[in-house]
Scaffold this motif. Sequence first.
Motif, PDB file in Angstrom:
ATOM      1  N   LEU A 216    -124.530 -85.043  15.717  1.00  0.00           N
ATOM      2  CA  LEU A 216    -123.279 -84.966  16.572  1.00  0.00           C
ATOM      3  C   LEU A 216    -122.687 -83.485  16.563  1.00  0.00           C
ATOM      4  O   LEU A 216    -122.929 -82.825  15.712  1.00  0.00           O
ATOM      5  CB  LEU A 216    -122.262 -85.902  15.692  1.00  0.00           C
ATOM      6  N   THR A 217    -122.016 -83.598  17.678  1.00  0.00           N
ATOM      7  CA  THR A 217    -121.412 -82.382  17.966  1.00  0.00           C
ATOM      8  C   THR A 217    -119.898 -82.501  18.765  1.00  0.00           C
ATOM      9  O   THR A 217    -119.887 -83.678  19.453  1.00  0.00           O
ATOM     10  CB  THR A 217    -122.052 -81.489  19.175  1.00  0.00           C
ATOM     11  N   VAL A 218    -118.795 -81.774  18.051  1.00  0.00           N
ATOM     12  CA  VAL A 218    -117.619 -82.085  18.950  1.00  0.00           C
ATOM     13  C   VAL A 218    -117.314 -80.703  19.411  1.00  0.00           C
ATOM     14  O   VAL A 218    -117.669 -79.530  19.142  1.00  0.00           O
ATOM     15  CB  VAL A 218    -116.527 -82.142  17.893  1.00  0.00           C
ATOM     16  N   LEU A 250    -112.671 -92.952  13.898  1.00  0.00           N
ATOM     17  CA  LEU A 250    -111.261 -93.330  13.906  1.00  0.00           C
ATOM     18  C   LEU A 250    -110.556 -93.503  12.265  1.00  0.00           C
ATOM     19  O   LEU A 250    -109.654 -93.191  11.907  1.00  0.00           O
ATOM     20  CB  LEU A 250    -110.992 -94.715  14.565  1.00  0.00           C
ATOM     21  N   HIS A 251    -111.464 -94.083  11.650  1.00  0.00           N
ATOM     22  CA  HIS A 251    -111.258 -94.314  10.371  1.00  0.00           C
ATOM     23  C   HIS A 251    -110.777 -93.048   9.533  1.00  0.00           C
ATOM     24  O   HIS A 251    -109.910 -92.865   8.747  1.00  0.00           O
ATOM     25  CB  HIS A 251    -112.264 -95.134   9.487  1.00  0.00           C
ATOM     26  N   GLY A 252    -111.859 -92.176   9.722  1.00  0.00           N
ATOM     27  CA  GLY A 252    -111.768 -90.727   8.924  1.00  0.00           C
ATOM     28  C   GLY A 252    -110.593 -90.018   9.562  1.00  0.00           C
ATOM     29  O   GLY A 252    -109.647 -89.354   8.685  1.00  0.00           O
ATOM     30  N   LEU A 253    -110.183 -90.072  10.791  1.00  0.00           N
ATOM     31  CA  LEU A 253    -108.908 -89.375  11.549  1.00  0.00           C
ATOM     32  C   LEU A 253    -107.681 -90.108  10.774  1.00  0.00           C
ATOM     33  O   LEU A 253    -106.871 -89.353  10.473  1.00  0.00           O
ATOM     34  CB  LEU A 253    -109.048 -89.433  12.981  1.00  0.00           C
ATOM     35  N   LEU A 264    -105.615 -83.535  15.581  1.00  0.00           N
ATOM     36  CA  LEU A 264    -107.219 -83.156  15.999  1.00  0.00           C
ATOM     37  C   LEU A 264    -107.498 -81.434  15.816  1.00  0.00           C
ATOM     38  O   LEU A 264    -108.234 -81.065  15.454  1.00  0.00           O
ATOM     39  CB  LEU A 264    -107.470 -83.717  17.231  1.00  0.00           C
ATOM     40  N   SER A 265    -106.239 -80.831  16.649  1.00  0.00           N
ATOM     41  CA  SER A 265    -106.172 -79.431  16.744  1.00  0.00           C
ATOM     42  C   SER A 265    -106.112 -78.770  15.180  1.00  0.00           C
ATOM     43  O   SER A 265    -106.486 -77.637  15.152  1.00  0.00           O
ATOM     44  CB  SER A 265    -105.040 -79.092  17.339  1.00  0.00           C
ATOM     45  N   GLY A 271    -112.857 -79.577   8.095  1.00  0.00           N
ATOM     46  CA  GLY A 271    -112.371 -81.165   8.774  1.00  0.00           C
ATOM     47  C   GLY A 271    -113.293 -81.533   9.551  1.00  0.00           C
ATOM     48  O   GLY A 271    -113.791 -82.848   9.490  1.00  0.00           O
ATOM     49  N   TRP A 272    -113.583 -81.083  10.808  1.00  0.00           N
ATOM     50  CA  TRP A 272    -114.543 -81.849  11.529  1.00  0.00           C
ATOM     51  C   TRP A 272    -115.922 -81.818  11.051  1.00  0.00           C
ATOM     52  O   TRP A 272    -116.388 -82.942  11.580  1.00  0.00           O
ATOM     53  CB  TRP A 272    -114.489 -80.787  13.062  1.00  0.00           C
TER      54      TRP A 272
END
Length: 303
Positions: A216-218, A250-253, A264-265, A271-272
């Motif tokens: 995965l990539t963000v 969503l759960h992790g956030l 998010l920022s 964290g990411w």
Amino acid sequence: MIVVAGEALIDLVPHGPGALADLKPALGGGPYNTAVALGRLGSPTAFCSRTSHDAFGEALLDGLRRAGVEVSGVQRGPEPTTLAVATVGSGGSASYSFYVDGTADRLFTTPAALPAGTRAVSFGTCSLVLEPGASAYEELMRAAAAQGLFTALDPNIRAGLIPDADAYRARFRGWLPSVTLLKLSEEDAEWLDGSPREWLDAGPSAVVLTRGGDGLTVLTRDGAEYSVPGEKVEVVDTIGAGDTVNAALLHGLSAQDALSARGLSALGPDGWRRLLRFAARAAAITCSRAGAEPPFANELGEL
């Protein structure tokens, strides 16, 4: 409370090779799978949809209840349940043929209000294609964003259901100002004919790309980009893997109190990457077993 809005349907999954293999019914639908996965992970979750009064509809609601998902807001109707016939390729990837005419889920209407305590709403898949329900879900998305709620979108493209690709792409771009987190596969991104940076400029705070076994990539609005590799596993099939990623994100956030654009920022590289590794681990477990069977919290360990 995380609310998942979208369709619930029955996947008919082949057991054996060939076009005439026996088909086994399984509970499914991208949003449905996401809700079940969230419930299994322990996040307070409600499902927002419309299901049939038929036996399949009852089984779908029972599956949500077993996962601990709140279903009191689910609309009901006499129409039949949508069916999706899956074809599983040699590498475990799945494609689908849909039977949707006159089915219950596509007649969803916008609810007057979301459940008390709602912090985030997740949207995606067929529910944003099939009218008249698609317009009702779109209205709910815009209303949730206007209330300052965290909104997540996984378009999860099913090209066979989209009669006008260019019209859908334009509609997709129109959703982006109302989206906080956009998650999609590389294949979806290619079909949508755009780029994560272009989409970030239109509204989302982050775009997560799933790359199959590669991980995965963000990409974030402030220009950052972080990647994690996929978890190695013997793949049975990929049904529900992307939906599991949605739920894990969503759960992790939520666990990090980051269900907001500001949250998010503030995640930063550590964290990411921790969040993406958690999502990759969850998806790998789903891929290791037949059908959409996302993991429970005790199978994943700490975030």
